[in-house]
Every structure is written in C-alpha cells, then in structure tokens.
Design an enzyme around this catalytic site. Structure first.
Site, PDB file in Angstrom:
ATOM      1  N   ASP A 342      23.016   5.737  46.148  1.00  0.00           N
ATOM      2  CA  ASP A 342      24.005   6.330  45.234  1.00  0.00           C
ATOM      3  C   ASP A 342      23.359   7.339  44.285  1.00  0.00           C
ATOM      4  O   ASP A 342      22.153   7.310  44.052  1.00  0.00           O
ATOM      5  CB  ASP A 342      24.685   5.223  44.416  1.00  0.00           C
ATOM      6  CG  ASP A 342      23.676   4.439  43.586  1.00  0.00           C
ATOM      7  OD1 ASP A 342      22.578   4.165  44.112  1.00  0.00           O
ATOM      8  OD2 ASP A 342      23.972   4.128  42.428  1.00  0.00           O
ATOM      9  N   GLU A 343      24.193   8.205  43.756  1.00  0.00           N
ATOM     10  CA  GLU A 343      23.849   9.101  42.644  1.00  0.00           C
ATOM     11  C   GLU A 343      22.511   9.821  42.799  1.00  0.00           C
ATOM     12  O   GLU A 343      21.656   9.747  41.930  1.00  0.00           O
ATOM     13  CB  GLU A 343      23.849   8.299  41.326  1.00  0.00           C
ATOM     14  CG  GLU A 343      25.172   7.645  41.019  1.00  0.00           C
ATOM     15  CD  GLU A 343      25.155   6.844  39.718  1.00  0.00           C
ATOM     16  OE1 GLU A 343      26.114   7.002  38.954  1.00  0.00           O
ATOM     17  OE2 GLU A 343      24.208   6.074  39.484  1.00  0.00           O
TER      18      GLU A 343
END
Ligand code: NAG
Length: 545
Positions: A342-343
């Site tokens: 993620d991210e």
C-alpha cells in the site's frame, strides 16, 4: 429491605441521567440492571433458551470428553481449554461471600457435566487452524449432562466459549444455566484483528491478552502488522541487523524467535491464525539494516541522504527478499503471508538517476506504477516459490499487478468501498473488508454502532461474487496506541465487528445488541480485559485496580 431501597434509588438516579443524555445523543440506552441471565456475544445462528434452570457447582461440575468420543482424548490443546473455561465460569466469582441458595435455586436440578464430542476421526488437535477450519458446533444443555458436539477441536473451542457465556450467577452466587439448544457456525471464515507493533512496540503480554479477548469474541485471525516505517521489532535469524538497526531498542523492543513461537502457539490454542505482514516496497524506512536495499533519494545530481521505498532495480534486492521470505515462510506456519503493497510514494524513485535508467531499459516510460508492479510481481513469485499464499492491500489489485488466483485482496479505502468490492470480486479474487473498521479513529459517542451496522455484502454483485467475500478485519493502527490504552481502544468496539462477521445477516437489532454487548463487556472486564464502557452504567464485578 435496605438493599432493595438502595437499588431503587440507584435505578432512579440512573434513569434520570439517562433522560438527560438521550436529549443530546440519539443513543439506545437502558440502564444495566442486575439481570444476570446469560448473554451471548456474538449471537449464535440458532438458539433456543428455555425457562428450565440447572445449578452448577464448582465442586462437582466437570468438562470432560464424552465416553463415546475418544478421538480427542489426550489432546492437550483441548484439555487446556477445558481448564481455562472452567476458570472463566467459576474461578473469579463476582461475589466473594459464601454461596447461599436462593429459593429459586434450592429445588433446581444440578448439571454435573459438559461432555465434549468430537465427531471427525482426526480432531486436528496438532494442526494449525486455517481458512477452511470447521468452526461449527452444537450445544445441548439438558439433564443429566450437557453436550458440546463439533467436527474438530476448532468448533469445540468456539462452543466452549459459548457455553461459558451461558453460565451466570444469581445474587446468592449460585451458578445457573438455562435449558438451551444451540446450532452455530460462523457466517464468514476470516474474522481478523490487526495490531501494529511498529508504530509502538507492544509487549508480549499485551499481544497474548489480545488473543484471549479475541477468543471471547470468536475472532480467528491475528493480522500482525509487525514492521513498518517507524521500527522493525522482528528479530530475523538470517538478518539480525534488521532489528539491531531498525528496532526502537535492539534488545528490549524486539520479538525473538521464541516470542514469535509463543504467540503462534498461544493463538493456535485459541483457534486463531497468525498472519504476519511484511509490507513492501513502501513503509520500509526501518529496513535500513540491509545495505543498498532502500532507494537513495536525489536532489538533482546529489543524494540527499534520505531514502525511499525498496530499490526495485537491483538484483541484490531480490536475493535478499528471497532469503528473507524463506525464513518467514518457515517461522510462520499459516498458509498466508500479508505482503502489504500500500501507499507507495514515487517521488524518491523519480529523483534517482539509476532508477530512471532502469525504467528506460525496461520500457516503463514514466509510469512508475509499472515499476511498482515489476517489484511486486517479483515478490509475489518469491513468496509463491516458498509455498505460501499471499494477501495484499487493494492498491496491488488497483495498479493492475498480476496476482495469483488465490490471492486475498484486502479492501481498506472507505471511499468507493462498495465499488471496489464489486471490482475485486468481478475479477474473481477473494477479498476481505477492513475499510469500515479502522478502530484507530475515535470519536465522541457510541461508534461501535457504526461498526456494527457495516455490512460486507452490501455491494452490487452476483451471488458468486458475494461468496468471494470471506470476511473482514478490525484494524488498530498504532500511531496513538501502546500498552497503556490498547485494550480499551480495541474492546468492546472490535466486538461489534466480531458479531457482524460471525452472526447471521439478520442480526442487526441495535438495542438488543446494546443490551448483550454491555453484559459481554462486563464479562470481558471480569476476565481481566480493560474493555471500555459503552455508556453510563456499571458492572457487578468492576475492573480490579
Ligand atoms: C432462563 O430461565 C429463567 C427462569 O425460568 C427465565 O426467567 C429466563 O427468562 C430464562 N432465560 C432466557 C434467556 O430465556
């Protein structure tokens, strides 16, 4: 009489304040009266409770293997559970005075045994729980003995919890149980709690206590977000420099192999899987113990001294990851590892001249999502080669990375959550839902109701698509959480998620949930968990300070 009088007064006072509160807050409210009758959480699928009462005595009551079921005799996991639940029922009596006999209890029959029947020839006693473990069970409380039936130990563990919740004490400290029939099984197979041990280190004791509380709520997955940017507490055998340089403290703030093994075994004995998350290529600032693993960021021609995500352009990166995940696959027995994904912030990659060159060589143009995909693809292959399945955060799917058909995609973004569930399942992937259950966010009031109302299957999709939603997770990110407040921030708010994931889709009555959860919260307090109150009220047995 004096006792009765003060009771009235207490009730009156509390009704008064209830009205005052109700004006400003639209909440369900009913004062917790002395109403001991057993309250179940999460609610079983099928339940019939009759008016007949039986007495139980700590001196004579036994939890035993049925004489007709010998497959699980000698199963220490089960024997430990028998002991544990006996203690929960009798060990911490609410009223310390000598038990007397109420008029009502005086002529009740005594229930002397709970007989446990494991039906399958392999009770799975020495195995680890998995996503396909059968947690179904049946309970029949009637004279002369109560029975608990399940295919394997996993259903027996869930049934013991339910049985212990049926037992209550009257005001004379007599233990009672109603005549009861229960058929129960979870609605979703994956019911997780995420703890984050990177933003704050969580002592072993806190994790073990959380596993206990999880079993009180029939959770079955501990998603261990073990490392992240701030710290790397996992002590690797192959790469001890990771925690030596990346932990908050190389000795006191780490999880040794022995710690990890203890957590896995403690969880197993409660029917809980441990899925570790090693989130890459972002969220890896603490992996600095490995030379040349992180991408050096540049300002024009010059390195700034800062580092970005893992460097996807070097072969040494994949050599390291191969060895590292080989170890992780051996240490953690679960069939799944969470790989994060993620991210990922592209700025540092963009600044680095070697990465720019690599992008050109690979023909990625200026699409850094392709670089990310290239990296993740490699990691997925490494993990698959080590015979493990993987879970990933939704960005990995969103960015079009090629993932194995049995990948579990975890949906965490609340915005467009329903559309995302439609998309992921339309593509044929199994998914779990975390988005409505970020318990690190706190607000004034009874936010458990919001968690309770979230329904994982409320999205546009066919029956086949909905079958791909196998559960969800209550996530307690650690920015503002450590040993001092973890239990109270998690419980009983996570209990709302527990019931949503276990009980039937029709179990939605907020006021009934409030009444049961209030008592369940008191039960958790009595069992030593610092679960916070739902609202105004008190417990028969308050937390011992
Ligand atoms: C259990 O039995 C008592 C005594 O008959 C009765 O008052 C109570 O309603 C029963 N509990 C439930 C949940 O039905």
């Amino acid at each position: 009489m004096a006792k009765l009088g003060s009771w009235f007064l207490v009730l009156l006072l509390r009704f008064g304040s209830a009205l005052a509160y109700q004006a400003e807050e639209d909440t369900v409210y009913e004062p917790v009266q002395y109403s001991p009758s057993g309250s179940l959480w999460p609610l079983p699928q099928k339940l019939h409770i009759g008016p007949e009462l039986y007495r139980l005595s700590a001196l004579t009551f036994q939890i035993v293997h049925s004489p007709h079921s010998t497959a699980a005799v000698g199963c220490s996991m089960l024997d430990n559970a028998f002991r544990r639940y006996f203690y929960y029922m009798f060990g911490s009596s609410a009223r310390k005075d000598t038990p007397g006999l109420a008029d009502s209890a005086g002529d009740t029959e005594e229930l002397r045994q709970l007989q446990v029947i494991i039906i399958a020839s392999d009770p799975e006693c020495n195995q680890h729980p998995s996503v396909t473990s059968n947690e179904a069970y049946e309970i029949s409380v009637t004279q002369p003995v109560a029975t608990l039936k399940s295919q394997t130990v996993w259903g027996a563990l869930r049934g013991l919890e339910t049985f212990s919740q049926l037992v209550y004490e009257d005001e004379y400290a007599t233990h009672l149980i109603n005549k009861t029939e229960i058929f129960d099984a979870p609605r979703f197979a994956h019911r997780g709690v995420l703890l984050d041990t990177s933003r704050h280190y969580l002592p072993l004791k806190v994790i073990l206590e959380t596993l206990d509380a999880m079993s009180f709520n029939k959770f079955n997955v501990f998603h261990w977000h073990i490392v992240d940017d701030p710290s790397f507490p996992y002590q690797s055998i192959t790469f001890p420099e990771l925690s030596a340089e990346g932990a908050y403290h190389p000795v006191t703030h780490i999880y040794t192999l022995a710690d990890v093994k203890m957590i896995i075994e403690y969880a197993r004995e409660r029917g809980i899987r441990v899925i570790p998350e090693f989130d890459t290529p972002g969220h890896t600032q603490s992996w600095k113990g490995i030379r040349n693993l992180l991408t050096p960021c540049y300002n024009g021609e010059k390195p700034t001294g800062a580092f970005g995500p893992i460097n996807p352009s070097l072969n040494t990166t994949y050599d390291f990851l191969n060895q590292f995940f080989k170890e992780i696959s051996l240490v953690f027995p679960d069939a799944y590892i969470h790989l994060g994904g993620d991210e990922v912030n592209f700025e540092c990659w963009k600044s680095n001249p070697a990465i720019t060159q690599f992008m050109q060589k690979q023909g990625f143009g200026s699409d850094y999502r392709k670089l990310e995909s290239f990296y993740i693809q490699n990691v997925l292959d490494i993990v698959a080669a080590n015979m493990k399945g993987y879970m990933v955060w939704q960005e990995v799917f969103d960015n079009g990375v090629k993932i194995k058909p049995d990948t579990i995609v975890e949906v965490w973004m609340e915005r467009n959550m329903k559309a995302e569930l439609s998309k992921v399942t339309l593509a044929g992937f199994t998914t779990i839902l975390a988005a409505p259950w970020y318990l690190d966010y706190i607000t004034y009031g009874q936010d458990w109701q919001k968690y309770y109302r979230a329904e994982p299957l409320q999205f546009n999709g066919t029956t086949a698509q909905k079958k791909l939603v196998i559960g969800g997770e209550a996530c307690l990110w650690g920015e503002y959480v450590d040993a001092t407040n973890l239990a109270s921030r998690l419980w009983p708010r996570a209990s709302a998620v527990g019931e949503r994931l276990w009980s039937s889709e029709e179990t939605t009555d907020i006021s009934d949930a409030y009444n049961r959860l209030t008592k369940h919260r008191c039960r958790m307090v009595r069992r030593g968990i610092r679960a916070e109150p739902l609202f105004v009220g008190y417990c028969d047995y308050e937390y011992k300070v």
